[in-house]
Design a protein around this motif. Structure first.
Motif, PDB file in Angstrom:
ATOM      1  N   ARG A 132      -1.137   1.375  -9.855  1.00 48.20           N
ATOM      2  CA  ARG A 132      -1.886   1.941  -8.542  1.00 48.20           C
ATOM      3  C   ARG A 132      -3.176   1.363  -8.805  1.00 48.20           C
ATOM      4  O   ARG A 132      -3.995   1.607  -9.646  1.00 48.20           O
ATOM      5  CB  ARG A 132      -1.735   3.447  -8.473  1.00 48.20           C
ATOM      6  N   THR A 133      -3.724   0.580  -7.841  1.00 44.76           N
ATOM      7  CA  THR A 133      -4.952  -0.214  -7.541  1.00 44.76           C
ATOM      8  C   THR A 133      -5.470   0.135  -6.294  1.00 44.76           C
ATOM      9  O   THR A 133      -4.868  -0.116  -5.513  1.00 44.76           O
ATOM     10  CB  THR A 133      -5.037  -1.591  -8.164  1.00 44.76           C
ATOM     11  N   ARG A 134      -7.017   0.519  -6.353  1.00 44.29           N
ATOM     12  CA  ARG A 134      -7.609   0.637  -5.150  1.00 44.29           C
ATOM     13  C   ARG A 134      -7.668  -1.017  -4.637  1.00 44.29           C
ATOM     14  O   ARG A 134      -7.920  -1.704  -5.211  1.00 44.29           O
ATOM     15  CB  ARG A 134      -9.041   1.094  -5.281  1.00 44.29           C
ATOM     16  N   ASP A 135      -7.351  -0.984  -3.424  1.00 45.08           N
ATOM     17  CA  ASP A 135      -7.431  -2.352  -2.531  1.00 45.08           C
ATOM     18  C   ASP A 135      -8.982  -2.863  -2.503  1.00 45.08           C
ATOM     19  O   ASP A 135      -9.755  -2.054  -2.051  1.00 45.08           O
ATOM     20  CB  ASP A 135      -6.935  -2.462  -1.358  1.00 45.08           C
ATOM     21  N   GLU A 153     -11.250  -0.054   0.404  1.00 45.21           N
ATOM     22  CA  GLU A 153     -11.040   1.086  -0.769  1.00 45.21           C
ATOM     23  C   GLU A 153     -10.527   2.097  -0.382  1.00 45.21           C
ATOM     24  O   GLU A 153     -10.173   3.115  -1.175  1.00 45.21           O
ATOM     25  CB  GLU A 153     -12.592   1.251  -1.132  1.00 45.21           C
ATOM     26  N   ARG A 154      -9.896   2.377   0.798  1.00 40.39           N
ATOM     27  CA  ARG A 154      -9.282   3.528   1.037  1.00 40.39           C
ATOM     28  C   ARG A 154      -7.769   3.326   0.764  1.00 40.39           C
ATOM     29  O   ARG A 154      -7.114   4.229   0.489  1.00 40.39           O
ATOM     30  CB  ARG A 154      -9.161   3.784   2.815  1.00 40.39           C
ATOM     31  N   ARG A 155      -7.319   2.134   0.568  1.00 39.78           N
ATOM     32  CA  ARG A 155      -5.821   1.603   0.369  1.00 39.78           C
ATOM     33  C   ARG A 155      -5.591   1.961  -1.209  1.00 39.78           C
ATOM     34  O   ARG A 155      -6.418   1.488  -2.034  1.00 39.78           O
ATOM     35  CB  ARG A 155      -5.539   0.230   0.876  1.00 39.78           C
ATOM     36  N   VAL A 156      -4.388   2.303  -1.585  1.00 40.53           N
ATOM     37  CA  VAL A 156      -4.199   2.252  -2.921  1.00 40.53           C
ATOM     38  C   VAL A 156      -2.779   1.098  -2.965  1.00 40.53           C
ATOM     39  O   VAL A 156      -1.923   1.151  -2.102  1.00 40.53           O
ATOM     40  CB  VAL A 156      -3.589   3.490  -3.700  1.00 40.53           C
ATOM     41  N   SER A 209       0.858  -1.329   0.152  1.00 42.06           N
ATOM     42  CA  SER A 209       0.066  -0.081  -0.002  1.00 42.06           C
ATOM     43  C   SER A 209       0.971   1.292   0.135  1.00 42.06           C
ATOM     44  O   SER A 209       2.117   1.202   0.328  1.00 42.06           O
ATOM     45  CB  SER A 209      -0.917  -0.115   1.330  1.00 42.06           C
TER      46      SER A 209
END
Lengths: 143, 143
Positions: free
Chosen positions: A84-87, A91-94, A54
């Motif tokens: 770079r992908t949203r976890d 969804e707060r994490r990239v 992250s």
DNA sequence: TTCGCTTATCTAGCGTACTAGATTTTAGAA
DNA sequence: TTCTAAAATCTAGTACGCTAGATAAGCGAA
């Protein structure tokens, strides 16, 4: 002849400031052909050691603040070295991951260490001692 | 538990980068009340040791490039700590001198060193050894 | 004197570092 | 459920640190 000078030159903090800048300059000729800056090179090394990470974790590992790491990662993305992908799980994490183009840097990036080592003319032992001293330096006692 | 990590953490250049950043952060709480940044503090120390200095000489002493030192000195001038005057003997040069307001920083600025020293928990001997090691580091053999 | 080279400084632009504040998602309490 | 607080990231603004190119003053030679 400069016997009266006793201020900046005697400061540990100044020696540290200068040595860090010189070290970054020493890396530049090797990093420029790869299209990387020194901090970007550190980020790639960390990602090679275990991507994806992250944005926050990567920043913590490199001791970089969010205002530093976010634009740095975006530049690496722009250069095609990382994604770079949203976890999906949060969804707060990239999540930052290496692209094939990023992984392709591995051999050259790892080779830089040896080139720097010889440029510094330090033994493995001396280098390791210095590294450990620096890691302890200016770290609050709690850490 | 993180036994597999062996890249960035083992790099001397990373230790140096981190230690220099931490050292600057350590200075910040003492410098902020004075209205100085860490590089500005180094410049003031150097000027206290023998002003006036030309922009070029000051930059060389601090190992700062012209693109760094020129705007830094202009900010110090804007804050009222230094004056910038063309050298009558050579109109290419700009002489930087401390104002009374700049000289008034002396006591506080010099006191910072001791505060940092105790924060680092280093003996005078250990500090001096480290400083000498760093001064030699990454300096091309010619110097 | 004038041409041309060097030296000293400045300016512009990119990439860190830092702070502070904004945005979005998550998670807990009423 | 809905209100609220916390967590993760992003954005804006200031100050380095570097490169490259511009400007201007000194200086030696034709």
């Amino acid at each position: 002849m400069t016997s009266e000078r006793h201020t900046v030159g005697t400061q540990l903090s100044f020696a540290l400031y200068g040595a860090a800048n010189r070290m970054a300059r020493l890396h530049k000729p090797f990093l420029e052909p790869l299209g990387l800056t020194f901090p970007q090179y550190l980020a790639i090394l960390e990602l090679l050691d275990g991507a994806p990470l992250s944005v926050g974790t990567l920043g913590a590992r490199l001791d970089m603040d969010t205002g530093t790491i976010t634009p740095l990662v975006k530049r690496l993305e722009g250069a095609g070295f990382v994604t770079r992908t949203r976890d999906p799980a949060d969804e707060r994490r990239v999540l930052v991951d290496l692209t094939p183009r990023g992984r392709a840097l591995e051999a050259e990036v790892r080779g830089i260490t040896d080139k720097i080592k010889s440029a510094c003319q330090l033994t493995d032992q001396g280098m390791d001692d210095l590294r450990r001293t620096l890691e302890a330096l200016a770290h609050p006692a709690s850490e």
